[in-house]
Design an enzyme around this catalytic site. Sequence first.
Site, PDB file in Angstrom:
ATOM      1  N   LEU A   1       0.830  -1.203   0.000  1.00  0.00           N
ATOM      2  CA  LEU A   1       0.000   0.000   0.000  1.00  0.00           C
ATOM      3  C   LEU A   1       0.866   1.256   0.000  1.00  0.00           C
ATOM      4  CD1 LEU A   1      -2.472  -1.404   2.659  1.00  0.00           C
ATOM      5  CD2 LEU A   1      -3.021  -0.945   0.248  1.00  0.00           C
TER       6      LEU A   1
ATOM      7  N   LYS B   1      14.708  -0.708   5.802  1.00  0.00           N
ATOM      8  CA  LYS B   1      14.184  -0.184   4.529  1.00  0.00           C
ATOM      9  C   LYS B   1      14.403   1.333   4.446  1.00  0.00           C
ATOM     10  CE  LYS B   1      11.896   0.853   0.929  1.00  0.00           C
ATOM     11  NZ  LYS B   1      12.292   0.555  -0.423  1.00  0.00           N
TER      12      LYS B   1
HETATM   13  P1  NAD Z   1       1.221   2.479  -5.948  1.00  0.00           P
HETATM   14  O1  NAD Z   1       0.602   3.755  -5.517  1.00  0.00           O
HETATM   15  O2  NAD Z   1       1.542   2.243  -7.378  1.00  0.00           O
HETATM   16  O3  NAD Z   1       0.288   1.246  -5.464  1.00  0.00           O
HETATM   17  C1  NAD Z   1      -0.482   1.241  -4.291  1.00  0.00           C
HETATM   18  C2  NAD Z   1      -1.792   0.495  -4.617  1.00  0.00           C
HETATM   19  O4  NAD Z   1      -2.558   0.362  -3.425  1.00  0.00           O
HETATM   20  C3  NAD Z   1      -2.659   1.251  -5.638  1.00  0.00           C
HETATM   21  O5  NAD Z   1      -2.959   0.402  -6.731  1.00  0.00           O
HETATM   22  C4  NAD Z   1      -3.903   1.612  -4.847  1.00  0.00           C
HETATM   23  O6  NAD Z   1      -5.095   1.606  -5.630  1.00  0.00           O
HETATM   24  C5  NAD Z   1      -3.919   0.499  -3.799  1.00  0.00           C
HETATM   25  N1  NAD Z   1      -4.703   0.837  -2.622  1.00  0.00           N
HETATM   26  C6  NAD Z   1      -4.618   1.935  -1.836  1.00  0.00           C
HETATM   27  N2  NAD Z   1      -5.529   1.876  -0.846  1.00  0.00           N
HETATM   28  C7  NAD Z   1      -6.185   0.702  -1.004  1.00  0.00           C
HETATM   29  C8  NAD Z   1      -7.269   0.073  -0.304  1.00  0.00           C
HETATM   30  N3  NAD Z   1      -7.850   0.634   0.755  1.00  0.00           N
HETATM   31  N4  NAD Z   1      -7.718  -1.111  -0.755  1.00  0.00           N
HETATM   32  C9  NAD Z   1      -7.150  -1.713  -1.845  1.00  0.00           C
HETATM   33  N5  NAD Z   1      -6.141  -1.158  -2.552  1.00  0.00           N
HETATM   34  C10 NAD Z   1      -5.672   0.028  -2.127  1.00  0.00           C
HETATM   35  O7  NAD Z   1       2.518   2.309  -5.045  1.00  0.00           O
HETATM   36  P2  NAD Z   1       3.807   1.376  -5.350  1.00  0.00           P
HETATM   37  O8  NAD Z   1       4.787   2.163  -6.117  1.00  0.00           O
HETATM   38  O9  NAD Z   1       3.336   0.046  -5.832  1.00  0.00           O
HETATM   39  O10 NAD Z   1       4.386   1.236  -3.869  1.00  0.00           O
HETATM   40  C11 NAD Z   1       3.757   0.403  -2.892  1.00  0.00           C
HETATM   41  C12 NAD Z   1       4.616   0.443  -1.637  1.00  0.00           C
HETATM   42  O11 NAD Z   1       5.925  -0.069  -1.927  1.00  0.00           O
HETATM   43  C13 NAD Z   1       4.819   1.865  -1.075  1.00  0.00           C
HETATM   44  O12 NAD Z   1       4.790   1.800   0.332  1.00  0.00           O
HETATM   45  C14 NAD Z   1       6.184   2.257  -1.617  1.00  0.00           C
HETATM   46  O13 NAD Z   1       6.829   3.220  -0.797  1.00  0.00           O
HETATM   47  C15 NAD Z   1       6.910   0.923  -1.617  1.00  0.00           C
HETATM   48  N6  NAD Z   1       7.994   0.778  -2.630  1.00  0.00           N
HETATM   49  C16 NAD Z   1       7.813   1.205  -3.921  1.00  0.00           C
HETATM   50  C17 NAD Z   1       8.845   1.022  -4.861  1.00  0.00           C
HETATM   51  C18 NAD Z   1       8.703   1.449  -6.306  1.00  0.00           C
HETATM   52  O14 NAD Z   1       9.715   1.483  -7.023  1.00  0.00           O
HETATM   53  N7  NAD Z   1       7.521   1.760  -6.800  1.00  0.00           N
HETATM   54  C19 NAD Z   1      10.030   0.385  -4.468  1.00  0.00           C
HETATM   55  C20 NAD Z   1      10.160  -0.071  -3.159  1.00  0.00           C
HETATM   56  C21 NAD Z   1       9.132   0.130  -2.245  1.00  0.00           C
END
Ligand code: NAD
Length: 299
Positions: free
Chosen positions: A64, A168
């Site tokens: 999330l 992290k």
């Molecule tokens: P993102 O915003 O692309 O994805 C988050 C997803 O969660 C979205 O699809 C959203 O619709 C869903 N969501 C939010 N609230 C929800 C709910 N109540 N019910 C169901 N779905 C819900 O984010 P991301 O880039 O995939 O990152 C996710 C996590 O991983 C974050 O905490 C981020 O910091 C971490 N992260 C991201 C990366 C990266 O490169 N993108 C790398 C390492 C860590």
Amino acid sequence: MKITFIGLGNMGAPMAANLARAGYDLTVCDLDPAKATELQSLGATFVDSPEKAVQHTDIVMTSLPGPKQIEAMAGPAMLEAMKPGSVWIELSTNNLEVERSVRAKAEKQGVEMLDAPVSGGTEGAAKGTLTIMVGGDLPVFKRCQPLLEVIGGNVMHLGDHGAGYVAKIAQVVLCYLHSVALSEALMLGVKGGVDAATMLAIIQNSTGTSYVADRYGPPLLDGTYDPGFALGLAHKDMRLTLELAQSISAQLPLCTQVEDLYGRAVKAFGPDQNHLMALRLLEEANGQYLRKQDQRETA
Ligand code: NAD
């Protein structure tokens, strides 16, 4: 073993796809049903609410945006529908305060928790090579390890609850510090008359090179600013860094400046922009884009 994966964003969707390909009995959920289409073609079942998606499941994984959304799951929206004895593996980047409050509620429910944030970006998520930093009870980790090894190439148990989130945050901060450092080095070269692509190639072959130079240099130079990770989430990571530093009395002057830059970029461009847009502020201050020769214009 039944698994539910909630949050099918840039990271969650490819992680869930690897679990589906490995043959797990997988239920998926996201606010946006369109994000489940590909997963359904891999055999996953889409359910439109977390509460319904976690019933009768042995392991729930969440990816999330951050603390607010994780906290919202620790009530009737999700946790209270989980069965006692099940495990919640939390894969997002979160803070320790929310980790503690969510875990206290999980304990009352008889649900085990692991904090298991990831590193490696969308590329690592797609290839199943993520580094996964896990905090929580060792026997629970051992039970979940085979599953985590489907999505990660480097799965480490670091200690008690919260240890994953600390590691992290401590490593991700380098991504932003390096991004700013890379853009300043490029700016110095470009304003001094060296072509941006040549300057990047020099950096990539000198002592100051980094994964950031290889991975983020090209999208900085072609003006796409790297889709796949949102500016708002990058700023969240920097805020979590300063929160953690304050809670353990760590003095991090460079991080304070970088958090301020990402915060100003979110205000200027909005949280949904690509994360390297933070460096646009440097380009604007210098009246100079960091672009390849054929794409160069005045910032
Ligand atoms: P993102 O915003 O692309 O994805 C988050 C997803 O969660 C979205 O699809 C959203 O619709 C869903 N969501 C939010 N609230 C929800 C709910 N109540 N019910 C169901 N779905 C819900 O984010 P991301 O880039 O995939 O990152 C996710 C996590 O991983 C974050 O905490 C981020 O910091 C971490 N992260 C991201 C990366 C990266 O490169 N993108 C790398 C390492 C860590």
